[in-house]
Every structure is written in C-alpha cells, then in structure tokens.
Write a protein that holds these residues in place. Structure first.
Motif, PDB file in Angstrom:
ATOM      1  N   TYR A  15      -0.328  -8.908   3.005  1.00 13.99           N
ATOM      2  CA  TYR A  15       0.319  -7.726   2.100  1.00 13.99           C
ATOM      3  C   TYR A  15      -0.096  -6.360   2.859  1.00 13.99           C
ATOM      4  O   TYR A  15       0.693  -5.558   2.528  1.00 13.99           O
ATOM      5  CB  TYR A  15      -0.505  -7.969   0.827  1.00 13.99           C
ATOM      6  N   ILE A  19       3.180  -3.933   3.320  1.00 12.19           N
ATOM      7  CA  ILE A  19       3.259  -2.316   2.938  1.00 12.19           C
ATOM      8  C   ILE A  19       3.252  -1.691   4.266  1.00 12.19           C
ATOM      9  O   ILE A  19       4.145  -0.531   4.198  1.00 12.19           O
ATOM     10  CB  ILE A  19       1.717  -2.011   2.291  1.00 12.19           C
ATOM     11  N   ARG A  20       2.652  -1.564   5.269  1.00 13.86           N
ATOM     12  CA  ARG A  20       2.751  -0.808   6.238  1.00 13.86           C
ATOM     13  C   ARG A  20       4.302  -1.112   7.074  1.00 13.86           C
ATOM     14  O   ARG A  20       4.910   0.115   7.161  1.00 13.86           O
ATOM     15  CB  ARG A  20       1.777  -1.212   7.300  1.00 13.86           C
ATOM     16  N   GLN A  23       6.186   1.244   4.455  1.00 16.84           N
ATOM     17  CA  GLN A  23       5.932   2.703   4.779  1.00 16.84           C
ATOM     18  C   GLN A  23       6.634   3.288   5.957  1.00 16.84           C
ATOM     19  O   GLN A  23       7.094   4.196   6.057  1.00 16.84           O
ATOM     20  CB  GLN A  23       4.385   2.497   5.110  1.00 16.84           C
ATOM     21  N   LEU A 101       1.312  -3.195  -6.083  1.00 18.43           N
ATOM     22  CA  LEU A 101       1.531  -2.398  -4.808  1.00 18.43           C
ATOM     23  C   LEU A 101       2.874  -2.931  -4.129  1.00 18.43           C
ATOM     24  O   LEU A 101       3.627  -2.154  -3.293  1.00 18.43           O
ATOM     25  CB  LEU A 101       0.363  -2.666  -3.905  1.00 18.43           C
ATOM     26  N   MET A 102       3.370  -4.147  -4.352  1.00 20.33           N
ATOM     27  CA  MET A 102       4.560  -4.527  -3.854  1.00 20.33           C
ATOM     28  C   MET A 102       5.642  -4.148  -4.316  1.00 20.33           C
ATOM     29  O   MET A 102       6.597  -3.425  -3.694  1.00 20.33           O
ATOM     30  CB  MET A 102       4.780  -6.273  -4.123  1.00 20.33           C
ATOM     31  N   LYS A 104       5.499  -1.023  -5.938  1.00 23.57           N
ATOM     32  CA  LYS A 104       5.569   0.457  -5.442  1.00 23.57           C
ATOM     33  C   LYS A 104       6.381   0.492  -4.200  1.00 23.57           C
ATOM     34  O   LYS A 104       7.061   1.615  -3.898  1.00 23.57           O
ATOM     35  CB  LYS A 104       4.268   0.845  -5.307  1.00 23.57           C
ATOM     36  N   ASN A 105       6.377  -0.322  -3.402  1.00 27.39           N
ATOM     37  CA  ASN A 105       6.569  -0.326  -1.794  1.00 27.39           C
ATOM     38  C   ASN A 105       7.926  -0.873  -1.863  1.00 27.39           C
ATOM     39  O   ASN A 105       8.373  -1.147  -0.474  1.00 27.39           O
ATOM     40  CB  ASN A 105       5.562  -0.879  -0.806  1.00 27.39           C
ATOM     41  N   ILE A 107       8.748  -3.830  -1.756  1.00 29.97           N
ATOM     42  CA  ILE A 107       8.713  -5.248  -1.224  1.00 29.97           C
ATOM     43  C   ILE A 107       9.061  -6.253  -1.973  1.00 29.97           C
ATOM     44  O   ILE A 107       8.604  -6.407  -3.067  1.00 29.97           O
ATOM     45  CB  ILE A 107       7.331  -5.534  -0.589  1.00 29.97           C
TER      46      ILE A 107
END
Length: 467
Positions: A15, A19-20, A23, A101-102, A104-105, A107
């Motif tokens: 994960y 995320i990176r 980004q 977070l997935m 939000k980004n 993914i």
C-alpha cells in the motif's frame, strides 16, 4: 483496464508503494486477495499483536505494579473475550484507514488473486471464480509471507497453531508450549504469560532472539524468566501430537536425551516463508529460491524480468513491515526516475515484550567477526531517574562506536519504550554521527532517552555521569 503500475499485495510494502506511485503521478492499481487491505501486518500481525500486548500489559501492571503506586484494587479480573474484541476493533479501524487512503489517492482496488498472464498482463481471479484482465507498464510484487512450520509437524489450527490462530484463541491457555524463541513467539508468549498461562519455550539455539546482539538475549531471558516463562534452550523438537484437548511435544536436549511437555496449546513460531503461491511466476520466466521461496532482485529491486519489481517479505532481508515500507517508497521513486537509497544496516529491529527490545546497526558479535576495532558504552535503566520513577528498572542501552573515528556502529537497547527510542539511534547513524555528537545534543530531563546519551558518554572516554 490500463495502468502505469499494478501492485500485487496490500500489506505495508504494497500500500505504501501504491500511494507513492500515485503521488508521483502514475495511474495505479492494487490487487488484494482478501476482503480487507493491510496484509499480514494490519490483519494478523503487527497491529493485532500490539493491541493484545497492550491489553495484557495493563492487566499485568494492575495485578503486580499498581500497589507500588498506592493504587488498591479488589477482585481484579479480566474479560478475555473483550480483549480479543478490542483487538479486532483496532484492526478494523486500521484497515478502514488504508481503504480511505486508496480512495484519497485515486488508487483502484481489485479484490481477488492476481497472477501473471505475461509481464504486462495481470489476471484477477475473484472469489466467485470470475476473472478480469488488467494491463500495465510496471508491476510490483508485494505478497508478503506466511508462517512456516517444521516438516514433521502438522498445524491443525486448533491445538497446534501459528501466530495467526494465537491472536484469536477462545480462551487463555493453561499451558502454552512455544516452539521457537524468536520475536513472534516471545511477544505472543508474553501476552498469555501476563494473563496467567504457563508458557514454556523450546528453542533450538543456545539463546533467545538469536539474530540480535547476545547481550539483549541474555537480559530478555532473565526478565522473562522473572515473569514466569520457562525456557528449554539448545533443544530440538522432534514431534507434536494431539489427543483430545492435550498436546504432547517431544524434544531432545543437547545430549540427545528425550523429553516431553504436555499442554493445551502448542504454538509453532519458527519463522516465516515468502508467499508466492498463485502468482503465475512461471508465465514470465521467474523462479523462486529453494530456501524461503524468495524472489531474486537487483540493487533496484527489479527482478530478472524488466519492469517487474518485488519488495518486502518476498525478497531477501529481514521480514519487517518498515523494511517493506521503505522498499515500497524506493521502488516507486526508482520507477519515476529518481535516485533513492536504503541503508539496510540501519533498519531497526524491535521486540515488543516488556521491557521492549530494539537494535540497529552491527552487533558486537558481528564487529568481532569483522576484526573491527570498536569501543563499548553501556548505561543501565536502574540508574535512570525517569525509569526509577516509573518502576522500569530492567535493561540497558549499549552503544558500539568506532575506536578511531567515534562513529556509532550499533545501538542495542532493552528497556521501557525502546521501540520508540531506537529512532534517535537510526537518525544519528543515518547522518554518521559520532557518540560525541549525541552527547552534545540536549536530552530533556527526566526522560528514558537520557540513557542513550549516557551510553554514548560511556563510549566516549568513559564519561557517563550517572554511573
């Protein structure tokens, strides 16, 4: 559906890598075979074990330490079912956080087993048997590991169990027999010992936590014995059988003499093995190493198949969540054309018993083997004002520094909040600080971290103040 990067596995390495990548502007997808994200760490590893460790520690302190603080309790008891339920609540909150977070980004999350059709095509097989094909420029394998066993010992998940089952037992064992004196076994063993179980540890080596500095193993052994755990070191397990609710474990001592222990549960904690089942590696010409089933990668964590990377427990090195996280970031930045670095010698190791154990850098045994010239500084927590106030007097901080340059080569600590304190050592060593450098940095008083400064003073011309 076309992606720039597909990550297979949603543990800390997977994960974080996803995320990176997102980004850095890549269209990213993550594939996870289970219904919740987070992998072993969040679901059946780091997070749930720490939740149980905290709960059992609170109870143990209430039973054994509160009276020293003038706190009196009558009819103290614990609700083990509630402890397990709270553990699951902690897990749920963390896994839900990863799902957030997935989103939000941006993914895409695909639930199912991901396998290679070719190096740019991943087939996702869902639980209902339906399949979907995804295409991608790059793939990051982050499928983690699973508990390993002994070839002659059958895990029935009822009485002969792994760490996964130990996190959700229906009761506190009367007698838990642990096979393996490493990190995972000792952490979960200490949970049940605090709650009143008899805990017996059978270890093949001559000490516990054998990969760490020997001084840490000796001190932790002394402390855990004081807490009621018993140890059979230099003993080789030969078998385990179940009859009803009783497990019989047979083993030989160093002289080859046969012994046995009977308990109601036996936990096998002899390490972990890379999880590569179902990946279809053969479809892209990848093989795994015989020992540990690990995937071979180069210095950029790229496999022999261009564009396919692997991180975390499926490649060489310590099986640690934070190592996988660092590698996830590393690979994402490599793909983006950046030049990141990882110093594997500076990835800390931690044991979340109480006192905690933490270490980074070379052990004293390694320095001796290298023939390095070094000096040692040590400071006991019994000489720490903060530790004296909290009653946490076991343990020490040990600093190893180069005899000529004074550069810190290794830091090994056992004591209160060592898991948090080791970060100071990591930062210092990342910037190649000397022991003198640390002694010149102001440390708030009273704090546990003063022990780090005092150990550095002890390594610098034996200048420790409080011993």
């Amino acid at each position: 559906m076309q992606y720039d990067v597909i990550v297979i596995g949603s543990g800390p390495g997977g994960y974080v890598a996803a995320i990176r990548c997102a980004q850095l502007g890549m269209k990213t997808a993550i594939i996870e075979k289970y219904s919740t994200l987070g992998g072993t760490c969040l679901n059946v590893g780091c997070i749930p074990s720490k939740a149980l460790l905290d709960s059992s520690e609170h109870y143990h302190n209430a039973a054994h330490a509160f009276s020293d603080h003038g706190i009196k309790l009558d009819n103290l008891a614990f609700d083990f079912g509630r402890m397990v339920a709270r553990k699951q609540e902690v897990v749920n909150a963390n896994t839900s956080g990863i799902s957030f977070l997935m989103k939000k980004n941006k993914i895409d999350v695909h639930t199912g087993v991901g396998s290679f059709k070719d190096k740019n095509t991943i087939v996702v097989t869902k639980t209902d048997g339906t399949k979907a094909e995804l295409t991608t420029e790059k793939v990051i394998i982050a499928t983690g590991s699973k508990p390993s066993s002994l070839p002659f010992l059958k895990i029935d998940k009822q009485r002969i169990i792994t760490s996964t089952e130990a996190l959700s037992l229906p009761e506190v064992p009367k007698h838990l027999i642990l096979i393996g004196g490493g990190v995972i076994g000792l952490e979960l063993g200490s949970v049940y010992a605090r709650l009143g179980a008899k805990v017996s540890v059978i270890e093949f080596m001559d000490g516990i936590i054998p990969t760490m500095d020997k001084a840490l193993g000796r001190e932790l052994l002394k402390v855990l014995k004081k807490q009621g755990m018993e140890f059979y070191l230099n003993h080789k397990v030969t078998g385990a059988t179940v009859e009803g609710d009783e497990v019989t474990v047979t083993f030989d001592n160093a002289k080859g003499e046969k012994q046995e222990l009977k308990g109601d549960y036996c936990m096998v904690a002899v390490g972990r093995v890379a999880y590569t089942d179902g990946l279809g590696l053969e479809n892209i010409g990848l093989t795994v190493e015989e020992r540990g089933r690990k995937i071979t990668v180069d210095e950029h964590l790229e496999t022999s198949v261009k564009g396919v990377y692997a991180i975390g427990d499926v490649i060489k090195g310590a099986m640690l969540a934070h190592k996988a996280e660092d590698e996830g970031t590393f690979v994402a930045e490599i793909i983006a054309g950046q030049k990141p670095h990882i110093n594997y010698n500076l990835i800390p190791g931690v044991v979340y018993t109480w006192p905690e154990v933490a270490a980074v850098g070379f052990t004293e045994e390694q320095l001796k083997e290298q023939g390095a010239k070094y000096k040692v500084g040590s400071f006991p927590f019994k000489a720490s004002g903060r530790a004296r106030a909290s009653g946490d007097l076991d343990g020490f901080v040990k600093v190893l520094a180069d005899a000529t340059t004074d550069e810190i080569l290794g830091v090994h600590m056992i004591g209160p909040r060592a898991a948090d304190m080791i970060a100071e050592a990591v930062v210092a060593m990342e910037f190649r600080a000397s022991a003198e450098d640390v002694t010149r940095a102001s440390h708030a008083h009273p704090t546990y971290t003063e022990a780090m400064r005092e150990a550095c003073l002890a390594a610098t011309e034996n200048r420790a103040i409080h011993i």
